[in-house]
Enzyme design. Sequence first.
Site, short mmCIF file in Angstrom:
data_model
loop_
_atom_site.label_atom_id
_atom_site.label_comp_id
_atom_site.label_asym_id
_atom_site.label_seq_id
_atom_site.Cartn_x
_atom_site.Cartn_y
_atom_site.Cartn_z
CD GLU A 1 -15.67 52.06 30.23
OE1 GLU A 1 -16.44 52.75 29.54
OE2 GLU A 1 -15.49 52.27 31.45
CE1 TYR B 1 -25.15 50.71 31.73
CE2 TYR B 1 -23.57 52.51 31.55
CZ TYR B 1 -23.85 51.17 31.68
OH TYR B 1 -22.80 50.26 31.76
CG ASP C 1 -14.24 52.80 38.68
OD1 ASP C 1 -13.31 53.16 37.94
OD2 ASP C 1 -15.31 52.32 38.24
CG HIS D 1 -12.73 51.02 35.42
ND1 HIS D 1 -13.22 52.31 35.42
CD2 HIS D 1 -13.07 50.50 34.22
CE1 HIS D 1 -13.85 52.55 34.27
NE2 HIS D 1 -13.76 51.47 33.52
#
Length: 481
Positions: A293, A384, A158, A229
Amino acid sequence: MEGLSSGSPVSVLPAPRKMSVGNDVYLLPPDAGVRGPAEVVSLARQLLGLAGTGPGVDLELVDDAQLGSEGYRLAVSRDGVRASAVTVDGLRWAVQTLRQLLTDGALPHLTIVDRPQHAWRGCLLDVARWYHPLPFLYRFVDLLATYKLNTLHLHLTDDQGWRFEVHRYPRLTEVGGFRAGSSSGHLREGRVDATPHGGFYRQSELAGLVAYAAERGVRIMPEIDAPGHMQAAVAAYPELGNLPERQLSVRRQWGISPHVLNTADATLAFLGHVLDELVEVFPFEYVHVGGDEVPVTEWANSPAALRRVAAEGLPGPGHLHSWWTGRLATHLKRHGRRAGAWDDVLDSETSTDVTVFAWRDAGRVAQAMRAGHQVVAAPSEYTYFDFAEADDDRYPAIGAGLPLEKVYGYRPPDGVLGVQSQLWTEYMPTTPIIEWRALPRLTAISEVGWCSAERDLDDFRRRVADHSSWWDRLGLSYRPR
Ligand code: ACM
């Protein structure tokens, strides 16, 4: 974890599909042993604490279509213990059930016919935001296997850290594996400390973990998160970024870096080489290539990226996102592997060869299915576990509002490949915090994946209470009910 073989909780989690319990118990003889296929015998001996050579537990492979690939039958009577299954995996799950039932050398007389509802029952563990020591990964595999969760999704890279050793590109871990500080307090407070942090896993270490997990019926799916990421990789090799003359550092604060991979042929080749080494370490069919993302700003401002858009006939730079995923999926296909990606790839055209991990919400699960993808349901509002159960929690978290009961109430739609929970670790710098976030909710995701939609919450709560006294004896951290 060695300790998980001591004592037992008596009630079974996840609940077997059919179980009838008699009044009597079978006492294992002092010299009791395990007989059966070599792939499962030593695990069974260890988990059941049976070191003898006499009759005791018989494990056998049978031809029984009713059991499917992971189901099993179990019979405990005055004649002893017999488990049967079509595959060694089924026998492994039978052993986990026996282990939960065994107390002081005694097993209740019973018959069980059991099989899972969903083929994919998993948990993501983020080892990129914080490096977590290898022995913990072994213990975590044990925990998954205990609850018949068959997949560990290992988030290895990441913005804040690259943890997978790549022989061809040593700077990925030498530079990308370490950062100069971390977010301090909640991200929204905007504070960053100056405490260095880092670490990485050697390929040989991960291969050992993979073998250990395989013996327990747990497959490990690695994730290399691209093309966003990726700040740790771009810090290690600036030529991967959109401004190669700029030297970034490994990101210290949580949140999403704006710095994404460029679209050069050399960068595609670089990631291909990374995947070539990855598939040597992780034999599981599925490899996750991220795809969540991805900020488009750098591409929109990059003449080279815009040339790529034109050359590929894409509608705009936003489509470079799933273009990247598609190229990685094609590369994996040449290795005979299947790519997984986060549901963000649905926002532009993506091949249905890609298995979608639908995370943003339950609506994305449905959308991915409608688009014809194989889907692993991971909707954030149910799965989550970086969200705390409640505000009064012991440790800081990204947010709250995901109690055990809500996880338990999740009903994935028919037709999904399965379900998994997520342990993103921004707010989990130490392993007791991971356990605390995982337990007891991991047992709920276990039943969501294993059991049919007809589930009994009160009975589940009773069994969780029973297991929590086991966790006490094992020294596991968990959030009390
Ligand atoms: C994700 O939570 N960004 C997949």
